[in-house]
Design an enzyme around this catalytic site. Structure first.
Site, PDB file in Angstrom:
ATOM      1  N   TRP A 100     -29.446  -7.950 -15.466  1.00  0.00           N
ATOM      2  CA  TRP A 100     -30.223  -8.065 -16.712  1.00  0.00           C
ATOM      3  C   TRP A 100     -30.472  -9.515 -17.084  1.00  0.00           C
ATOM      4  CZ3 TRP A 100     -32.960  -4.116 -17.421  1.00  0.00           C
ATOM      5  CH2 TRP A 100     -32.459  -2.825 -17.229  1.00  0.00           C
ATOM      6  N   ASP A 167     -27.869 -11.170 -25.367  1.00  0.00           N
ATOM      7  CA  ASP A 167     -28.294  -9.798 -25.114  1.00  0.00           C
ATOM      8  C   ASP A 167     -27.024  -8.954 -25.202  1.00  0.00           C
ATOM      9  OD1 ASP A 167     -29.010  -7.342 -24.106  1.00  0.00           O
ATOM     10  OD2 ASP A 167     -29.755  -8.083 -22.180  1.00  0.00           O
ATOM     11  N   LYS A 191     -27.737   2.514 -25.876  1.00  0.00           N
ATOM     12  CA  LYS A 191     -26.370   2.576 -25.347  1.00  0.00           C
ATOM     13  C   LYS A 191     -25.337   2.800 -26.463  1.00  0.00           C
ATOM     14  CE  LYS A 191     -28.160   0.395 -21.435  1.00  0.00           C
ATOM     15  NZ  LYS A 191     -29.024  -0.723 -21.119  1.00  0.00           N
TER      16      LYS A 191
HETATM   17  C1  PLP Z   1     -30.018  -1.522 -20.609  1.00  0.00           C
HETATM   18  C2  PLP Z   1     -30.038  -2.981 -20.732  1.00  0.00           C
HETATM   19  C3  PLP Z   1     -31.246  -3.706 -20.858  1.00  0.00           C
HETATM   20  C4  PLP Z   1     -32.598  -3.064 -20.775  1.00  0.00           C
HETATM   21  O1  PLP Z   1     -32.898  -2.322 -21.877  1.00  0.00           O
HETATM   22  P1  PLP Z   1     -34.337  -1.626 -22.058  1.00  0.00           P
HETATM   23  O2  PLP Z   1     -34.216  -1.121 -23.458  1.00  0.00           O
HETATM   24  O3  PLP Z   1     -34.424  -0.564 -21.028  1.00  0.00           O
HETATM   25  O4  PLP Z   1     -35.376  -2.659 -21.892  1.00  0.00           O
HETATM   26  C5  PLP Z   1     -31.144  -5.069 -21.029  1.00  0.00           C
HETATM   27  N1  PLP Z   1     -29.969  -5.697 -21.072  1.00  0.00           N
HETATM   28  C6  PLP Z   1     -28.800  -5.041 -20.945  1.00  0.00           C
HETATM   29  C7  PLP Z   1     -27.505  -5.790 -20.995  1.00  0.00           C
HETATM   30  C8  PLP Z   1     -28.800  -3.664 -20.772  1.00  0.00           C
HETATM   31  O5  PLP Z   1     -27.642  -3.001 -20.640  1.00  0.00           O
END
Ligand code: PLP
Length: 356
Positions: A100, A167, A191
């Site tokens: 990511w 993030d 999540k």
């Molecule tokens: C799942 C995830 C993403 C991507 O998320 P989307 O909503 O599908 O764009 C980005 N960063 C991390 C750490 C993730 O776990």
């Protein structure tokens, strides 16, 4: 009985699913569905206001922080953030700790210079780099708090003299943290917070003073703040599911309570896997994620036996990411201890059968 270890979209509290489904048919005894009311009605404004104030309360945010619910998932933030804060004559510092983070770096390069301060790609992202220097002239420093695919997690907040950005998609609201140290936090909701389709963004007002001008309105955080996350039609249902999850989290005792439970779940799972050399844990102990546990079998020919045992017992979503293989067990906030116990019982059964 299903035990849902999916990595995302993933498990949410059962009462959230139940209440969300009731609201689709009849929202707050209005005789209307949550899906058919205007977003600028007092009914929906109350949803947005309560969701924003619960985020502020649970994260203990100070008065300089603005909370937004934006479209597009975390991947939109990979480019919206540099679009706001980078330009060809500026550079940003990034820590490269996984898939990511790599994607965030790729997008930032479209808008300005990027300095990768450290990377763990040399060993398949199985650890968190600790020694690195963040340049003082960077517009910001960006990292991923929990590497969902590789199963690593940053255990402390890096010291940074430049604006700090994270993030937090896969571990937000899962553990206590001084969230006020960050100038910008983003997380896809699917999540730990709610339903797919919305991003939680926390941004410091002072950091926003440094944002670029002449941005498309939908990309400009200041415009979203001025419009209370309702510049256009927001993802109303996804935000409503966030509200229900935030209410649930507050009711069970907030972040301190969930952190305790998350620690218990992860300790039980890791200590069970560590008991037998049948299992291999690629991540350094100190860097292991409390949300996503990654492991393989020392004898990979046994993986399909383990998987079919798990499937037979209703364990869902434990296959590793397609880039990594092996197994990944995601234990987000809503995952009950009983599901982790059920999985560890199976692991013990597997060890007993195959060890001799
Ligand atoms: C799942 C995830 C993403 C991507 O998320 P989307 O909503 O599908 O764009 C980005 N960063 C991390 C750490 C993730 O776990």
């Amino acid at each position: 009985m299903k035990h849902n270890f999916n990595a995302g979209p993933s498990i949410l509290p059962k009462e959230v699913f139940e209440e969300a489904s009731r609201a689709i048919v009849d929202f707050n005894n209005t005789g209307l569905s949550i899906l058919e009311i205007g977003h600028r009605t007092p009914l929906f404004e109350a949803v947005m206001d309560e969701a924003v104030s619960l985020v502020k309360e649970l994260m203990k945010l100070d008065a300089d922080k603005e909370v937004l619910f934006l479209h597009g998932g975390a991947s939109t933030q990979f480019f919206q953030l540099p679009m706001n804060f980078l330009s060809k004559d500026k550079k940003a510092a990034y820590l490269d700790c996984g898939v990511w983070g790599t994607k965030a770096i790729k997008e930032a390069k479209l808008f300005g210079q990027v300095q990768v301060v450290a990377s763990s790609s040399d060993r398949n992202y199985s650890y968190i780099p600790k020694e690195y220097q963040i340049p003082n002239d960077a517009a910001y420093f960006h990292y991923t708090t929990n590497n969902t695919i590789e199963g690593t997690q940053m255990q402390s907040i890096p010291k940074s003299d430049v604006p700090l950005i994270a993030d937090m998609s896969s571990d937000i609201l899962s553990r206590e943290m001084d969230f006020n140290q960050f100038d910008f936090i983003y997380a896809g909701a699917q999540k730990n917070i709610g339903a797919a389709g919305v991003n939680l963004v926390v941004v410091d007002k002072n950091f926003l003073l440094k944002a670029n001008s002449s941005l498309p309105s939908m990309m400009d955080y200041r415009v979203h703040i001025a419009n209370g996350s309702m510049l256009n039609t927001p993802p109303v249902f996804a935000i409503y599911v966030c509200l229900l999850t935030l209410r649930w989290l507050k009711k069970i005792g907030g972040i301190p309570a969930i952190e305790k439970l998350n620690n218990q779940k992860a300790s039980l799972l890791y200590s069970t896997l560590e008991k037998s050399s049948l299992f291999h844990l690629p991540v350094k102990k100190e860097d292991r994620s409390f949300m996503n546990a990654v492991f393989t079998m020392t004898d990979s020919s046994l993986e399909k036996d383990f998987l079919s045992l798990c499937r037979r017992e209703g364990m869902i979503g434990i296959e590793g990411h397609r880039n990594v293989g092996g197994f990944r067990v995601s234990m987000y906030n809503a995952m009950p201890m009983s599901s982790v116990e059920a999985l560890t019982e199976l692991i013990n059964e597997f060890i007993n059968t195959y060890s001799s």
